[in-house]
Design a protein around this motif. Structure first.
Motif, short mmCIF file in Angstrom:
data_model
loop_
_atom_site.label_atom_id
_atom_site.label_comp_id
_atom_site.label_asym_id
_atom_site.label_seq_id
_atom_site.Cartn_x
_atom_site.Cartn_y
_atom_site.Cartn_z
N TYR A 1 4.77 -14.99 30.96
CA TYR A 1 4.52 -14.71 29.49
C TYR A 1 4.58 -13.11 29.57
CZ TYR A 1 3.60 -19.47 28.48
OH TYR A 1 3.65 -20.84 28.40
N GLU A 2 5.44 -12.49 28.65
CA GLU A 2 5.31 -11.19 28.38
C GLU A 2 4.78 -10.98 27.07
OE1 GLU A 2 9.03 -9.26 28.73
OE2 GLU A 2 9.62 -10.30 30.86
N ASP B 1 15.32 -19.37 31.46
CA ASP B 1 15.33 -19.41 30.07
C ASP B 1 14.20 -18.34 29.56
OD1 ASP B 1 15.68 -20.70 27.55
OD2 ASP B 1 13.87 -21.70 27.92
N SER B 2 14.71 -18.06 28.67
CA SER B 2 13.51 -17.02 27.65
C SER B 2 13.49 -17.47 26.20
CB SER B 2 14.11 -15.67 27.74
OG SER B 2 14.06 -14.99 28.98
N ARG B 3 12.27 -17.51 25.85
CA ARG B 3 12.00 -17.79 24.08
C ARG B 3 10.99 -17.18 23.70
NH1 ARG B 3 12.34 -24.22 24.31
NH2 ARG B 3 14.28 -23.63 25.58
N GLU B 4 11.02 -16.93 22.56
CA GLU B 4 9.76 -16.47 21.89
C GLU B 4 8.66 -17.45 21.94
OE1 GLU B 4 9.65 -14.99 17.75
OE2 GLU B 4 10.63 -13.20 18.60
N SER B 5 7.32 -17.08 21.82
CA SER B 5 6.33 -18.25 21.83
C SER B 5 6.31 -18.31 20.40
CB SER B 5 4.89 -17.54 22.17
OG SER B 5 4.53 -16.67 21.38
N ARG C 1 9.06 -16.97 29.74
CA ARG C 1 10.24 -17.05 30.57
C ARG C 1 10.18 -18.00 31.73
NH1 ARG C 1 13.11 -12.60 28.86
NH2 ARG C 1 12.15 -10.60 28.55
N ARG C 2 11.03 -18.83 31.97
CA ARG C 2 11.20 -19.68 32.76
C ARG C 2 11.97 -19.08 33.96
NH1 ARG C 2 8.12 -23.49 34.55
NH2 ARG C 2 9.74 -24.98 35.28
N ARG C 3 11.10 -19.21 35.32
CA ARG C 3 11.85 -18.36 36.44
C ARG C 3 12.08 -19.36 37.58
NH1 ARG C 3 11.47 -12.54 35.92
NH2 ARG C 3 10.05 -12.14 34.13
#
Length: 156
Positions: free
Chosen positions: A41-42, A15-19, A27-29
């Motif tokens: 977190y990127e 899953d990816s989402r903006e903070s 990102r959930r890995r």
């Protein structure tokens, strides 16, 4: 990305989402070896590019400051705005290409002088007189003689 549980180097993004602040991506890995999940977190790299002054101080690279110095040197000369902008672009690329994210002002100044010398020798001399901080007329004369001796292409 290494799994924090088993150290395996392969994972997949679940899953990816903006903070909430929109300044990073969460990102959930899932590890492909142990199947455990972890979060990363990127963020955008916000470390500025720096120039190291002659006295050792560090300052943010300022494109406008470089352009202002070039404009001052090229006043009342037949150097186009596009040529000046090109020099600034080259200087900025030179600073950005540094692996340490910084360059010395002396290397930046030498690059500017080399480009000005190819475009307009009067603008070059003007820039050099400020950049090299000539102490007296002898130093200025030595630079002019070097230029006139044919060691540099004469353009104006």
């Amino acid at each position: 990305m290494k799994c924090p549980y088993c150290g395996f180097a392969q994972d997949r993004v679940v899953d990816s989402r903006e903070s909430k602040e929109a300044d990073s991506i969460r990102r959930r890995r899932e590890c492909e070896s142990c199947q455990k999940r972890f979060t990363t977190y990127e963020r955008i790299d916000e470390i500025p590019y720096m120039v190291v002054k002659k006295d050792g101080r560090r300052e943010r690279f300022d494109r406008q400051k470089v352009l202002a110095g070039i404009i001052q040197s090229c006043q009342k000369r037949s150097v186009s705005a596009a040529q000046m902008e090109s020099i600034v672009d080259q200087v900025e690329a030179f600073v950005v290409d540094s692996p340490e994210r910084e360059r010395t002002t002396s290397s930046v100044g030498e690059l500017i002088m080399a480009r000005l010398k190819d475009i307009d020798t009067v603008a070059y001399i003007r820039f050099a007189s400020v950049y090299r901080d000539f102490k007296d007329v002898r130093e200025f004369k030595a630079e002019l003689e070097e230029l006139l001796s044919g060691k540099h292409p004469a353009k104006s």
